[in-house]
Design an enzyme around this catalytic site. Structure first.
Site, PDB file in Angstrom:
ATOM      1  N   GLU A 105       1.010  -1.218  -0.043  1.00  0.00           N
ATOM      2  CA  GLU A 105       0.073   0.013  -0.086  1.00  0.00           C
ATOM      3  C   GLU A 105       0.874   1.125   0.063  1.00  0.00           C
ATOM      4  O   GLU A 105       1.906   1.321   0.657  1.00  0.00           O
ATOM      5  CB  GLU A 105      -0.714   0.080   1.256  1.00  0.00           C
ATOM      6  CG  GLU A 105      -1.799   1.264   1.303  1.00  0.00           C
ATOM      7  CD  GLU A 105      -2.625   0.911   2.571  1.00  0.00           C
ATOM      8  OE1 GLU A 105      -2.058   0.459   3.435  1.00  0.00           O
ATOM      9  OE2 GLU A 105      -3.734   1.598   2.535  1.00  0.00           O
ATOM     10  N   LYS A 142     -10.269   0.586  -1.720  1.00  0.00           N
ATOM     11  CA  LYS A 142     -10.004   0.036  -0.152  1.00  0.00           C
ATOM     12  C   LYS A 142     -11.909   0.131   0.274  1.00  0.00           C
ATOM     13  O   LYS A 142     -12.032   1.456   0.358  1.00  0.00           O
ATOM     14  CB  LYS A 142      -9.228   0.639   0.264  1.00  0.00           C
ATOM     15  CG  LYS A 142      -8.916   0.159   2.023  1.00  0.00           C
ATOM     16  CD  LYS A 142      -7.943   1.087   2.604  1.00  0.00           C
ATOM     17  CE  LYS A 142      -7.514   0.573   4.001  1.00  0.00           C
ATOM     18  NZ  LYS A 142      -7.069   1.532   4.778  1.00  0.00           N
ATOM     19  N   CYS A 176      -4.737  -4.031   3.525  1.00  0.00           N
ATOM     20  CA  CYS A 176      -4.326  -3.422   4.688  1.00  0.00           C
ATOM     21  C   CYS A 176      -5.691  -3.879   5.921  1.00  0.00           C
ATOM     22  O   CYS A 176      -5.781  -4.719   6.318  1.00  0.00           O
ATOM     23  CB  CYS A 176      -3.876  -1.902   4.745  1.00  0.00           C
ATOM     24  SG  CYS A 176      -3.016  -1.350   6.279  1.00  0.00           S
TER      25      CYS A 176
END
Ligand code: KGT
Length: 292
Positions: free
Chosen positions: A44, A116, A157
């Site tokens: 990321e 995301k 993440c």
């Protein structure tokens, strides 16, 4: 026959120097390809980590802008598949970006974009963090089908804390799920390995987590410990706190099948009791190339 090493995860420490980050990524991708990788997953925020969230707004570009185009050219030059995660993609207005993971094939074509889903708004030992102040969430789950490493589920993440997402991707046919990250040291120490291995074990898939490591600036440090976990939950390779490294592993479908024959948990689920998740809403991106 030589063991082909198909998937690489890269670990690095991005800063606010976009040129230096590009050179570093180019060199690490090359290293991975030399070691046999056909698909390379970058962490990321591979292209930039600024001192404040507001800085990210000022550098954000669209995916057809000059910066992302240079990374697409790398895929062509190295003849490799890339997952470029946490790209600061310009949003619909000046105050917002998307946290975008983009899969590029060896022709340099964008095969999939995953924005995301879960934004990191928390109050932890490393500080009070509010990703949603500058970032808009995506609205779809994305699975990239038929790459040289199989069907690839895209997550980023903080998503790792939401097991439903992983089960939806696995139920839709994922062989490996990527979790490119920039984890914080305090939560990394406590949760990182456990979460990654749990997602691999419960879904019987490979989990590959490329991570940022080390000190990006005065205010921000990342945990590192990039790893690839197999469907049994064993760590196949990891990078600890190495700055600028890659880890290359061979993934195979037989290992997944073997684990699923040993423990046929997909047959044992009681969706009738605790409800079915939203399995049928995963967006499938089929690839048009043979994978180079
Ligand atoms: O801020 C940026 O520049 C890009 N985004 C990130 O680094 C994101 C949001 S701050 N990091 C995480 O989600 C860490 C999750 C984590 O550490 C945990 O779940 O414990």
């Amino acid at each position: 026959m030589m063991d082909s090493k198909l998937l690489a995860i890269v670990q690095l420490c991005a800063t606010n120097d976009i040129e230096a980050n590009f050179r570093n990524c180019a060199s690490l991708i090359h290293q991975a390809v030399v070691q046999g990788a056909r698909f390379v997953s970058l962490p990321e925020c591979f292209e930039y980590i600024g001192a404040t969230p507001k800085d990210a707004l000022s550098i954000a570009q669209p995916l057809d802008g000059p910066l992302f185009s240079r990374y697409r050219e790398l895929a062509v030059k190295e003849q490799v598949w890339l997952s470029l995660a946490g790209f600061h993609e310009r949003g619909p207005d000046d105050a917002h970006i998307y946290n975008s993971q983009v899969v590029v094939d060896p022709r340099g074509s964008i095969v999939a974009v995953y924005r995301k889903l879960h934004l990191f708004d928390v109050d932890i030992q490393d500080g009070r963090i509010s990703e949603s102040e500058t970032t808009l969430p995506g609205n779809e789950m994305v699975l990239v089908c038929d790459t040289p490493i199989g069907n690839v589920g895209l997550t980023t993440c903080y998503d790792i804390r939401f097991p439903e997402l992983y089960t939806c991707l696995a139920a839709s046919g994922a062989d490996v799920i990527l979790v490119p990250s920039a984890f914080f040291p305090s939560t990394g120490e406590a949760h990182w390995e456990v979460l990654l291995r749990a997602r691999a074990i419960e879904n019987q898939v490979y989990i590959a987590a490329a991570a940022q490591v080390g000190k990006h600036n005065e205010k921000r440090t990342s945990f590192g410990h990039s790893m690839i976990v197999d469907p049994w939950g064993s760590i196949m390779g990891q990078l600890y706190t190495i700055e600028n490294g890659c880890c290359v592993c061979h993934l195979d479908r037989q290992t997944i099948d073997q684990v699923r024959r040993a423990i046929p948990k997909w047959k044992h689920r009681r969706g009738d009791i605790y409800g079915e998740w939203n399995y049928h809403h995963v967006t499938l991106r089929r690839t048009t190339t043979s994978g180079g």
